[in-house]
Enzyme design. Structure first.
Site, short mmCIF file in Angstrom:
data_model
loop_
_atom_site.label_atom_id
_atom_site.label_comp_id
_atom_site.label_asym_id
_atom_site.label_seq_id
_atom_site.Cartn_x
_atom_site.Cartn_y
_atom_site.Cartn_z
CB SER A 247 -0.75 -0.06 1.11
OG SER A 247 -1.80 1.10 1.11
N GLY A 248 0.67 2.02 -1.06
CA GLY A 248 1.44 3.43 -0.89
C GLY A 248 2.64 3.34 -1.82
CG ASN B 67 -1.75 5.29 -1.08
OD1 ASN B 67 -1.45 6.44 -1.39
ND2 ASN B 67 -1.80 4.51 -1.65
CB SER C 18 -5.26 3.76 -0.06
OG SER C 18 -5.30 2.45 -0.05
CB SER C 19 -7.04 1.45 -4.96
OG SER C 19 -6.38 2.16 -5.87
N GLY D 33 -2.69 -3.29 -2.51
CA GLY D 33 -1.49 -3.28 -1.74
C GLY D 33 -1.54 -4.17 -0.36
CD GLU E 235 -4.87 -2.49 2.91
OE1 GLU E 235 -4.97 -1.30 2.23
OE2 GLU E 235 -5.44 -2.91 3.58
#
Length: 572
Positions: A81-82, A137, A140-141, A360, A362
């Site tokens: 993530s990010g 992020n 973030s999606s 991502g 996590e």
């Protein structure tokens, strides 16, 4: 990839068959300009140029174009993530919308430009409704996205289709600590005109419980861009008005609070300032009926219906459930509308290039069902990568067996517990997990922990998953009274969403087999089938430490990279 790469602004490098991308956390002028695109697109041998995401894009494009029997291509963008996956996916889409639109065929030029514009305009809408600012992020999606860019026999872009899965709808009513809700709510708060604020019952300075960190301003808070993209995709002004009234109604719903009545046989009290009247007006449903649906449960006893007041905790749960089901169905409607706007007729295209912006990996302070599904998706894609490129070095994926295996796994036990007609018990579920999975080395328990959880050893590291609330999240129940209420809405869009489409509702189907896990697993298996029948190209995104300092990386980040490299290239 090292701190030296960051320092000298080298953000791409080849690692075997994979392109590794380092998130610069800053704008890099001219790195993705039109001239750079043309340079890689026109190069006889793009691989002789310095590493770039456009090399991967061009290789996939030439694989489609340069064969007698073209093979569909998939670009898999992965990373924690990010790490920059969403940005990389944007660059890939822009590349194809540019190079696949460069045609000398004058009669098709207007069509190509229109398709290019619509394909690119789908991004800001999906990001506004599906992305959020998290601890790691700013953009973030919070959903999975797979886009197929459709090409005709001349390799011109003629359309696209979008497949999404596992929208993190719990964020609507329960944003995690120190994180934000979906971007669209903040865009409305900061970009609305005075007239819109009046219509949405959103005066300046009003606080919304479900909008934490509203004082924080991000570049993603651009309401005008979202509205402009809606216009280009064909969402007219009246439909936009209906969408934003629904969203404003959700925000007002978050300010509805309950307090217990002295007499348990009586309805819970509603705070004077939050009786839900504003929310009812915006959702175009009767205020009294909304108040009743939130506080009264209908029980079936044979042919008789018995009304039972809900305790305070259940009233809050029903309020949250209403918000989540509205938002999830609105998001699904938007994706369907986007597909109808940009998807070409089957007779017009013959091949596709797919772009997968995967979740991502996590690991937060508290991890629940959402993180379990997200990290499971990462495991599945990691397995696909190793199976495709490193068959000789592939190790047995016991972690995937632990999560999804048959006959006994975390998912199977979770589904069994969710389908039992009883209130879920955290300790009972943990005991069953321990008993059934004690022989698997990839799962462990901390017997001294105050919060019941289990620990899974993923390829990228160990993650603790909180058991509390996991079974209920997997059931994802929707009280039928809430659906009936929304079907009566005078908002044409809200009425259409809940009338034209039969909403999955376990209450209507007895002990439903449809759970969050089963739906997500089916979606992921469908995606994996697509990847297995295409030629995949991998881009691995990584990031420096959260402070973005080029010469100092945190040990946890370095360890994460080492674990990732081990997963990709085998143990050294």
């Amino acid at each position: 990839i090292s701190d030296e790469h960051y320092n000298v602004k080298v953000f791409y490098t080849h690692a075997g068959c994979t392109l590794v991308a380092l998130n610069p956390f800053q704008p890099i002028p001219d790195l993705y300009s039109l001239d750079v695109m043309k340079e890689y697109h026109c190069a006889p041998q793009p691989k002789e140029f310095k590493p770039h995401i456009f090399i991967v894009a061009e290789e996939a494009y030439r694989n489609v174009r340069g064969q007698l029997e073209p093979v569909n291509q998939s670009l898999v963008v992965s990373g924690e993530s990010g790490a920059g996956k969403t940005w990389t996916s944007r660059c890939l889409m822009k590349y194809y919308a540019t190079v696949a639109a460069s045609s000398s065929v004058v009669k098709s030029q207007n069509t190509v430009e229109r398709i290019e514009r619509r394909v690119l305009d789908s991004n800001p809408i999906m990001e506004a409704f599906g992305n959020a600012c998290t601890l790691r992020n700013n953009n973030s999606s919070r959903f999975g996205k797979y886009i197929q860019l459709q090409l005709d026999r001349c390799q011109l872009l003629v359309g696209a289709s979008v497949q999404t899965y596992l929208l993190e709808k719990t964020r609507v009513a329960c944003p995690p600590d120190n994180e934000r809700n979906f971007h669209i709510f903040y865009q409305m708060m900061k970009g609305a005109t005075d007239e819109q604020r009046k219509e949405w019952k959103m005066p300046r300075g009003q606080r919304f419980t479900w909008l934490p960190k509203s004082e924080k301003t991000l570049e993603e808070d651009c309401f005008h861009e979202t509205v402009e993209a809606m216009v280009h995709l064909g969402i007219n002004a009246e439909r936009q008005r209906q969408i934003f009234r629904i969203l404003a109604g959700i925000l007002q719903l978050g300010n509805v609070n309950f307090s217990s009545s002295a007499d348990e046989s009586q309805l819970c009290n509603l705070d004077e300032q939050s009786k839900g009247i504003g929310s009812a007006e915006l959702l175009c449903v009767p205020a009294e009926e909304l108040q009743t649906c939130l506080r009264v449960r209908t029980l079936k006893a044979g042919k008789q219906s018995v009304l039972k007041p809900c305790p305070q905790a259940e009233c809050s749960m029903r309020r949250d459930c209403l918000a989540k089901v509205i938002y999830a169905q609105l998001f699904e409607w938007l994706v369907t509308f986007i597909n109808n706007s940009i998807c070409a007729d089957e007779s017009m295209w013959c091949n596709f290039i797919g772009v997968l912006d995967v979740y991502g990996f996590e690991c937060f302070h508290i991890n629940n069902l959402e993180q379990l599904c997200i990290n499971y998706a990462n495991e599945k894609l990691q397995q696909h990568f190793v199976a495709h490129y490193l068959r000789a070095q592939q190790e047995e994926y016991v972690c995937l067996d632990l999560i999804e295996g048959s006959p006994v796994s975390v998912f199977s036990l979770l589904n069994e517990e969710s389908r039992l007609n009883r209130v879920s018990d955290t300790k009972t579920f943990r005991t069953r997990l321990e008993k059934e999975l004690c022989g698997n080395a990839n799962i462990s328990w901390d017997k001294f922990s105050k919060e019941p959880h289990f620990t899974v050893a993923h390829y990228a590291g160990k993650v603790n998953y909180q058991i509390q609330g996991m079974v209920e999240k997997n059931k994802d129940p929707v009280p039928p009274e809430l659906i009936s209420l929304l079907q009566k809405s005078d908002n044409p869009l809200l009425h259409q969403i809940f009338t034209d489409k039969e909403t999955e509702n376990p209450t209507n189907k007895g002990l439903s087999k449809v759970t969050v896990v089963s739906k997500f697993k089916n979606s992921l298996e469908s995606l994996m089938r697509i990847l297995h029948t295409t030629t995949p190209h991998y881009t691995r995104c990584i990031k420096p430490n959260p402070d973005c300092k080029p010469l100092t990386f945190q040990k946890e980040e370095v360890d994460m990279w080492r674990l990732t490299a081990t997963g990709f290239f085998g143990k050294r």
